[in-house]
Scaffold this motif. Sequence first.
Motif, short mmCIF file in Angstrom:
data_model
loop_
_atom_site.label_atom_id
_atom_site.label_comp_id
_atom_site.label_asym_id
_atom_site.label_seq_id
_atom_site.Cartn_x
_atom_site.Cartn_y
_atom_site.Cartn_z
N ALA A 183 0.84 -1.20 0.00
CA ALA A 183 0.00 0.00 0.00
C ALA A 183 0.88 1.25 0.00
O ALA A 183 0.59 2.23 -0.70
N GLN A 184 1.96 1.21 0.77
CA GLN A 184 2.87 2.37 0.82
C GLN A 184 3.54 2.58 -0.55
O GLN A 184 3.67 3.71 -1.02
N PHE A 185 3.92 1.48 -1.17
CA PHE A 185 4.54 1.57 -2.49
C PHE A 185 3.57 2.20 -3.50
O PHE A 185 3.95 3.09 -4.27
N LEU A 186 2.32 1.77 -3.46
CA LEU A 186 1.33 2.31 -4.40
C LEU A 186 1.06 3.79 -4.12
O LEU A 186 0.89 4.60 -5.04
N ALA A 187 1.06 4.15 -2.83
CA ALA A 187 0.86 5.57 -2.48
C ALA A 187 2.03 6.41 -2.99
O ALA A 187 1.85 7.53 -3.49
N ASN A 188 3.23 5.85 -2.88
CA ASN A 188 4.42 6.57 -3.37
C ASN A 188 4.32 6.77 -4.88
O ASN A 188 4.58 7.85 -5.40
N LEU A 189 3.87 5.71 -5.59
CA LEU A 189 3.71 5.82 -7.05
C LEU A 189 2.69 6.90 -7.41
O LEU A 189 2.85 7.61 -8.40
N GLU A 241 -5.51 0.93 -8.27
CA GLU A 241 -4.52 2.02 -8.12
C GLU A 241 -3.78 2.26 -9.44
O GLU A 241 -3.54 3.40 -9.83
N ALA A 242 -3.41 1.17 -10.12
CA ALA A 242 -2.70 1.31 -11.40
C ALA A 242 -3.57 2.05 -12.42
O ALA A 242 -3.09 2.91 -13.17
N LYS A 243 -4.86 1.73 -12.42
CA LYS A 243 -5.76 2.40 -13.38
C LYS A 243 -5.92 3.87 -13.04
O LYS A 243 -5.98 4.72 -13.93
N LYS A 244 -5.99 4.17 -11.74
CA LYS A 244 -6.09 5.59 -11.34
C LYS A 244 -4.89 6.37 -11.84
O LYS A 244 -4.98 7.55 -12.16
#
Length: 404
Positions: free
Chosen positions: A324-330, A359-362
């Motif tokens: 989740a942290q990695f996705l937030a950073n992205l 998340e990737a689609k966002k």
Amino acid sequence: MKPTELKNDIYWVGAVDWAVRDFHGYETPRGTSYNNYLILDNDPTLIDTVKHDFADTTIKNIKTLIEPSKIKHVVINHIENDHATSIDRIMALAPKATVYMTERARKALDRFFDMSGWKVKIVKNGESLNIGKRTLLFLETPMLHWPDSMVTYVKEDKVLFSQDAFGQHIASSARFDDEFVTCASMWELEDAVWDYYANILMPFGQLIKAKIGEIVKAGLEIEMIAPDHGIIWRKDPGKIIQMYLDMAAGKATQSVTIIYDTMWQSTEAMTQPLARGVNDEGLDCKVIKLRATPQSVAAKEFWKSRGTLIGSPTLNNLTFPTIAQFLANLRGLRPKNRLVGAFGSFGWGGGAVKEIYDEAKKLGLAVFEPGLQVLYRPSLEDEARCYEFGRAFATKVKEYHATF
Ligand code: FEO
């Protein structure tokens, strides 16, 4: 480190921070340096300062070359703390110096220091300052990477003092690119550039392209690029400019990175057949266990590869916290032109794979759906599915890569 002469009467007077591993929350496994520069001309001029912890170091370096009270001008290209927070110490030693910065820099620096006793000159894009035999040209670079930012070009020496741009978080006894590739390697230097760009500059690709275009249009000849971190580009400054143009255009390697975390090694067990599948399609595959890897390194590897498989077990219907942290950073870094696939194990409801795709689609990234989920522990059949999923993903990465 002692001062180093870049060009006749132009010196690096900065500090090497061998120990820093946490740079405002961004991991720096190679350490860094805070580069600032002293030009000994009729009007001695200091370009930038250093992080406050290293004020004594730069002052000591300056004193080996000149009595600091003789400094006539101090140019502040960027006010972030790692570059501007020694300025009070410098101004105490050179109280008659004039400080040159952008209007936005003044407004920001004013929040850190009492500048009422300093002579401050606000500079605008394209303004010049003659310091004797040399003329400095100031070019504003707003949002590269802060609103205050600018770069300074020395016409006579064809040197660009580029503040953070073109820098790298490297601590080294080498100051120049040709020295560094001898004691380390070009691969390591390029990797550090990717790391810096991915974690600091990725959101600003279009601005970077436009600003480099302006510099080219203005016909500025550049023989040397002296950034505020890491290695100075003197052998081949064109190389780093081209790297930036490529990265701004979304360049990637035709390879796959697998970034995952795991609870009871089930998601981890999926990575082996996935990587084999990718390899058997002829692509290089790097596997990163996020819990054991700095987030900054994961962001860099994500950015380097055209395709990334993100793996997470489901925890409370969501991704594992590190993922989740990695996705937030992205989300903040806003990567483009990358393909994402998702995988993971689950026990009852699932949810992690869906969240990764959401998340990737966002972010507007291309996605390879559906993802791959296994119940609890991968069976032999599941391992075969993982292998095929790795192959299929690699095939898609090749097709996608060919469109750039
Ligand atoms: Fe190296 Fe934006 O500071």
